[in-house]
Design a protein around this motif. Structure first.
Motif, PDB file in Angstrom:
ATOM      1  N   UNK A  78      -6.924  27.211  22.552  1.00 45.42           N
ATOM      2  CA  UNK A  78      -5.398  27.438  21.599  1.00 45.42           C
ATOM      3  C   UNK A  78      -5.230  26.347  21.228  1.00 45.42           C
ATOM      4  N   UNK A  79      -5.304  24.769  21.600  1.00 45.86           N
ATOM      5  CA  UNK A  79      -5.173  24.045  20.874  1.00 45.86           C
ATOM      6  C   UNK A  79      -6.151  23.592  19.514  1.00 45.86           C
ATOM      7  N   UNK A  80      -7.137  24.304  19.972  1.00 43.65           N
ATOM      8  CA  UNK A  80      -8.126  24.425  19.005  1.00 43.65           C
ATOM      9  C   UNK A  80      -8.052  25.310  17.500  1.00 43.65           C
ATOM     10  N   UNK A  81      -7.355  26.426  18.525  1.00 39.53           N
ATOM     11  CA  UNK A  81      -7.483  27.753  17.239  1.00 39.53           C
ATOM     12  C   UNK A  81      -5.685  27.615  16.524  1.00 39.53           C
ATOM     13  N   UNK A  82      -5.081  26.425  17.432  1.00 34.10           N
ATOM     14  CA  UNK A  82      -3.603  26.587  16.110  1.00 34.10           C
ATOM     15  C   UNK A  82      -3.932  25.364  15.202  1.00 34.10           C
TER      16      UNK A  82
END
Length: 326
Positions: free
Chosen positions: A30-34
């Motif tokens: 999720x962090x990398x997606x954001x």
């Protein structure tokens, strides 16, 4: 009174949810997606107004850029994950109903921006995401864009930098990997009871019950990222897993084990002093647990934390193990 730019801005911002959904499936984080989506919007707003107006389909442009950003991230991520301490497991996500502004709330808060939510379906269950991790970056992008999001190969080719025919082959290869992994498709509702029995057996230190719930060839994999203590190699065999879990339970009295939806499937969350420290996802086939993925890396649990608390459902928390859990 609305200005002429407002409808365009609304349409651009409205793409955020779809882009986050795409990027999470491509990256498993999720962090990398954001970050990838933020980079996509940064590139959009870096253009002049004339350049933006020249783009016939802003949504398609954003998707193309997000796909390319994710492709670059996947390339560098493979090298980073080779240096990762232990096994890298995709970041677990809570149920959509519990998703409050990117975190799990206590049920009293108002829902966060819907654009920040991940749509939970079979393409985000942990077994599916783990198979995606085994694909090459181009294979993963082509497969996810075509088979999950239904993009035509002509558009995927522009993102991946290959011909439509090559992208078709990439997606076909990814599809074979998914079929070979035999991703479970049984209704999640039928699995909740088995996960509950597993929790109860673990809490009561009932090794015979645990062995009965686990497939003889079951595997348990943990992810601490080198930040917390955990087993670094997969534990193989139902009996070995049961013995390991009983050992851990004996070392961690008085802690809480909660039933929660993890990536759209029944799972468990262990917490200490109200703070989630382990999120476990399960692969259940033919009425038995065949895989357990236990994420302990605190950097991957931020979606489960809200002021140090986690939502409590189904009558409240039940005492159980946490510290030292896989």
């Amino acid at each position: 009174m609305s200005t002429p730019s407002e409808p365009d801005l609304s349409a651009i911002v409205g793409e955020r949810r779809r882009l986050i959904n795409l990027a999470y499936r491509l990256l498993g984080s999720l962090a990398e997606a954001e970050d990838a989506v933020q980079e996509t919007y940064t590139r959009w707003y870096a253009m002049s107004r004339q350049q933006q107006e020249a783009i016939a389909s802003p949504g398609a442009w954003l998707t193309t850029v997000a796909g390319r950003v994710c492709l670059d991230v996947l390339g560098s991520a493979r090298a980073r994950r080779e240096r990762y301490v232990g096994t890298w497991i995709p970041e677990p996500l809570p149920d959509r109903a519990e998703w409050i502004s990117g975190r799990v709330g206590d049920g009293r808060a108002e829902p966060g921006d819907p654009a920040d939510r991940i749509t939970l379906d079979e393409s985000v269950n942990m077994a599916f995401l783990v198979v995606l991790e085994a694909m090459t970056p181009a294979e993963r992008v082509a497969f996810v864009l075509h088979d999950v999001f239904r993009y035509p190969f002509a558009e995927i080719a522009d993102i991946v930098g290959r011909t439509p025919a090559a992208c078709r082959q990439l997606a076909s290869s990814g599809r074979r990997r998914i079929r070979a992994a035999r991703i479970p498709t049984a209704p999640a509702a039928g699995q909740a009871g088995l996960v509950r029995h597993f929790k109860e057996a673990w809490e009561s230190r009932n090794i015979e019950a645990l062995v009965g719930l686990l497939d003889p060839d079951a595997t348990m994999t943990a992810d601490g990222g080198g930040l917390v203590g955990t087993v670094l190699r997969p534990v193989e065999g139902g009996k070995s897993i049961a013995q390991y879990l009983i050992h851990i339970a004996d070392k961690a009295p008085g802690l809480e084990l909660l039933e929660h939806t993890v990536n759209g499937r029944p799972g468990l969350v262990a917490r200490r002093a109200g703070v989630p420290v382990t999120v476990a996802a399960f692969d259940i086939t033919d009425g038995r647990i065949v895989r357990i993925w236990a994420v302990r890396n605190p950097e991957k649990l931020r979606a489960w934390i809200e002021d140090g608390q986690i939502a409590v459902r189904d009558g409240g928390p039940v005492g159980g193990p946490c510290r030292g859990t896989p």
